[in-house]
Scaffold this motif. Structure first.
Motif, mmCIF file in Angstrom:
data_model
loop_
_atom_site.group_PDB
_atom_site.id
_atom_site.type_symbol
_atom_site.label_atom_id
_atom_site.label_comp_id
_atom_site.label_asym_id
_atom_site.label_seq_id
_atom_site.Cartn_x
_atom_site.Cartn_y
_atom_site.Cartn_z
ATOM 1 N N PRO A 265 0.842 -1.197 0.000
ATOM 2 C CA PRO A 265 0.000 0.000 0.000
ATOM 3 C C PRO A 265 0.877 1.246 0.000
ATOM 4 N N VAL A 266 0.407 2.297 -0.643
ATOM 5 C CA VAL A 266 1.158 3.560 -0.675
ATOM 6 C C VAL A 266 0.516 4.531 0.310
ATOM 7 N N VAL A 267 1.336 5.155 1.109
ATOM 8 C CA VAL A 267 0.791 6.078 2.106
ATOM 9 C C VAL A 267 0.673 7.457 1.479
ATOM 10 N N THR A 268 -0.522 7.971 1.473
ATOM 11 C CA THR A 268 -0.749 9.271 0.829
ATOM 12 C C THR A 268 -1.355 10.279 1.793
ATOM 13 N N ASP A 269 -1.717 9.812 2.956
ATOM 14 C CA ASP A 269 -2.541 10.656 3.812
ATOM 15 C C ASP A 269 -2.236 10.340 5.270
ATOM 16 N N MET A 270 -1.989 11.367 6.024
ATOM 17 C CA MET A 270 -1.660 11.203 7.437
ATOM 18 C C MET A 270 -2.845 10.658 8.239
ATOM 19 N N PHE A 271 -4.038 11.048 7.828
ATOM 20 C CA PHE A 271 -5.194 10.729 8.666
ATOM 21 C C PHE A 271 -6.139 9.726 8.005
ATOM 22 N N GLY A 272 -5.588 9.006 7.018
ATOM 23 C CA GLY A 272 -6.418 7.999 6.346
ATOM 24 C C GLY A 272 -6.674 6.815 7.268
ATOM 25 N N GLU A 273 -7.498 5.943 6.803
ATOM 26 C CA GLU A 273 -7.844 4.744 7.561
ATOM 27 C C GLU A 273 -6.609 3.845 7.710
ATOM 28 N N PRO A 274 -6.114 3.583 8.919
ATOM 29 C CA PRO A 274 -4.884 2.809 9.033
ATOM 30 C C PRO A 274 -5.043 1.326 8.727
ATOM 31 N N GLY A 275 -6.227 0.812 8.699
ATOM 32 C CA GLY A 275 -6.410 -0.598 8.376
ATOM 33 C C GLY A 275 -5.647 -1.474 9.355
ATOM 34 N N ALA A 276 -4.863 -2.414 8.827
ATOM 35 C CA ALA A 276 -4.167 -3.361 9.687
ATOM 36 C C ALA A 276 -2.848 -2.808 10.212
ATOM 37 N N TRP A 277 -2.461 -1.613 9.781
ATOM 38 C CA TRP A 277 -1.147 -1.115 10.173
ATOM 39 C C TRP A 277 -1.192 -0.519 11.573
ATOM 40 N N ASN A 278 -0.008 -0.392 12.147
ATOM 41 C CA ASN A 278 0.091 0.303 13.430
ATOM 42 C C ASN A 278 -0.038 1.795 13.159
ATOM 43 N N VAL A 279 0.251 2.592 14.211
ATOM 44 C CA VAL A 279 0.276 4.026 13.958
ATOM 45 C C VAL A 279 1.328 4.207 12.873
ATOM 46 N N MET A 280 0.888 4.616 11.690
ATOM 47 C CA MET A 280 1.679 4.399 10.491
ATOM 48 C C MET A 280 3.067 5.041 10.534
ATOM 49 N N HIS A 281 3.149 6.326 10.920
ATOM 50 C CA HIS A 281 4.458 6.964 10.826
ATOM 51 C C HIS A 281 5.439 6.324 11.792
#
Ligand code: PMT
Length: 427
Positions: free
Chosen positions: A78-94
């Motif tokens: 998946p490509v991260v395009t948005d800080m506040f998008g739905e994180p889905g299965a990921w942890n706190v993304m950053h």
């Protein structure tokens, strides 16, 4: 896992990445909003081909140039395009990407993104990830030449280099805006090679090689030009390559670097304080003005020993007979530094064509140096205006180290190894 749209992955031609495998390595690639963003697709393809796990973060502006789908397809992630998008299965993304990254690469890195990182601004997923990571961060600047040369951008790059960010030199050539100059993103193959070097053991930019952190290094490079009249001058064949290699190597090892250069055709290295001079007198004044701030001075410049006594105000007319030039000595810069030396570490170079080591030792003592690099310039493959060098590093304590024919960057690393050893012995 996703496959690419053709179902067969990632192209067929040979990449020429003589870099080995990146299996097991996590590369977080930040793509910012410049036209070179299209080249980053090729970068992802090459990284994946080397078996790296690639995660792409795109800034908003980057998405104006290339679709996230391109990167998703090539990276199979998946490509991260948005800080506040739905994180889905990921942890706190950053945080998760910042922690998982073996390296964070920003390519292209725009002036805006470089400015934000240098100022500690973290207002999107990419800058937040960079702030949160402990992995090495590699920046590949890409922008218009005038933007690149803007003192604010140069200052930001210097600051980032001094903080341990690894900055690639932009390439020279025709830019998307039609201008010609420095500012092109390095080719994907070069970026991949740099990534491999950073991630491989013993890389010159790994933490254990940041042994000049906090040290201020002053380097001189290139020839001087001694004017005869408004259009003619006396000079020598120095290209500046040796001195520039020293400045870049010292920068990569964490030093604050000031490079004072005579006229050369080389671009100013990124992340160093760069001062251009012409004559021996100008170099003398520039060096003396910055001597106070330096812990280490390395004088690789080929300074003219003599200059014309008189500089004609107008172009000298051709006469019938012979012409005799009267010359006078230039200031001996290194000799003067030797007199003012104090606790500073002084490294000279000696360009010799015979009795190389003996003549260099004599200069070491006469100029009150700590170390001298003897350069046999009678060899066709060493010294002036070639990419390689072979030198003997002579210490004041009598130590002698032969450095066989190598690239000037490798010679520079050896000289800095000797400098770092001496600094450690003193502390
Ligand atoms: O620039 P490149 O093409 O890469 O070539 C590299 C090099 C051959 C120029 C470099 O490796 C080298 O040997 N530099 C020193 C050249 C030189 O001027 O040597 P020298 O033996 O004449 O001078 C001895 C030292 O005194 C040098 O450190 C020189 O910078 C310094 N000097 C000389 C004269 C002067 N008036 N002031 C000085 O400070």
């Amino acid at each position: 896992m996703e496959t690419d749209m053709n179902g067969n992955g990632t192209g067929t031609h040979d990449d020429g990445d003589a870099s080995g495998s990146l299996r097991g390595k996590v590369v977080v690639l930040g793509v910012t909003g410049g036209i070179a963003a299209y080249k980053s697709a090729e970068l992802v393809r090459r990284l994946v081909k080397l078996k790296a796990e690639v995660h792409v973060i795109m800034t908003k502006a980057a998405q104006e140039f290339v679709s996230p789908l391109t990167f998703r397809t090539l990276s199979s992630n998946p490509v991260v395009t948005d800080m506040f998008g739905e994180p889905g299965a990921w942890n706190v993304m950053h945080v998760s990407l910042a922690q998982r990254a073996d390296i964070v690469v920003v390519a292209p890195a725009t002036a805006n993104c470089i400015g934000k990182i240098a100022s500690g601004i973290a207002d999107d997923m990419l800058t937040t990830t960079i702030m949160a990571t402990q992995a090495p961060v590699l920046l590949a600047p890409s922008m218009n030449t005038r933007m690149f040369l803007n003192p604010i951008v140069q200052g930001n790059l210097r600051k980032l280099a001094s903080l341990g960010y690894i900055i690639m030199e932009p390439a020279e050539g025709e830019l998307a805006c039609g201008d010609v100059g420095r500012g092109r993103m390095p080719e994907p193959g070069e970026i991949v090679e740099k990534i491999c070097r950073i991630l491989s053991d013993g890389s010159p930019v790994m933490e254990d090689k940041r042994d000049l952190e906090g040290i201020s290094v002053l380097v001189t490079a290139g020839p001087t030009q001694e004017a005869l009249d408004p259009v003619r001058y006396l000079t020598n064949r120095s290209s500046g390559k040796m001195g520039y290699a020293l400045a870049e190597a010292a920068r990569d090892r964490g030093a604050r670097v000031c490079l004072i250069s005579g006229p050369t055709s080389l671009p100013a290295p990124v992340g160093v304080d760069f001062i251009r001079v012409r004559s021996a007198q100008e170099m003398f004044e520039a060096v003396i003005a910055r001597f106070e701030d330096a812990d280490v001075v390395i004088k690789a410049a080929a300074v003219a020993d003599y200059r014309p006594v008189r500089v004609a105000g107008q172009k000298i007319k051709k006469g019938d007979g012979r012409m005799v030039l009267e010359l006078e000595p230039t200031p001996d810069i290194l000799g003067e530094l030797g007199r003012r030396k104090g606790a500073k570490l002084l490294v000279g170079f000696a360009a010799e064509t015979r009795d190389v080591v003996e003549s260099a030792k004599d200069k070491l003592i006469r100029k009150n140096l700590d170390m001298i690099v003897a350069n046999d310039v009678s060899r066709y493959d060493a010294g002036f205006n070639v990419d390689t060098n072979a030198v003997t590093i002579i210490g004041r304590d009598g130590s002698i180290e032969e450095v066989p024919l190598s690239s000037k960057r490798e010679v520079a690393e050896k000289v800095l190894d000797a400098v770092a050893r001496l600094m450690r012995a003193r502390s």
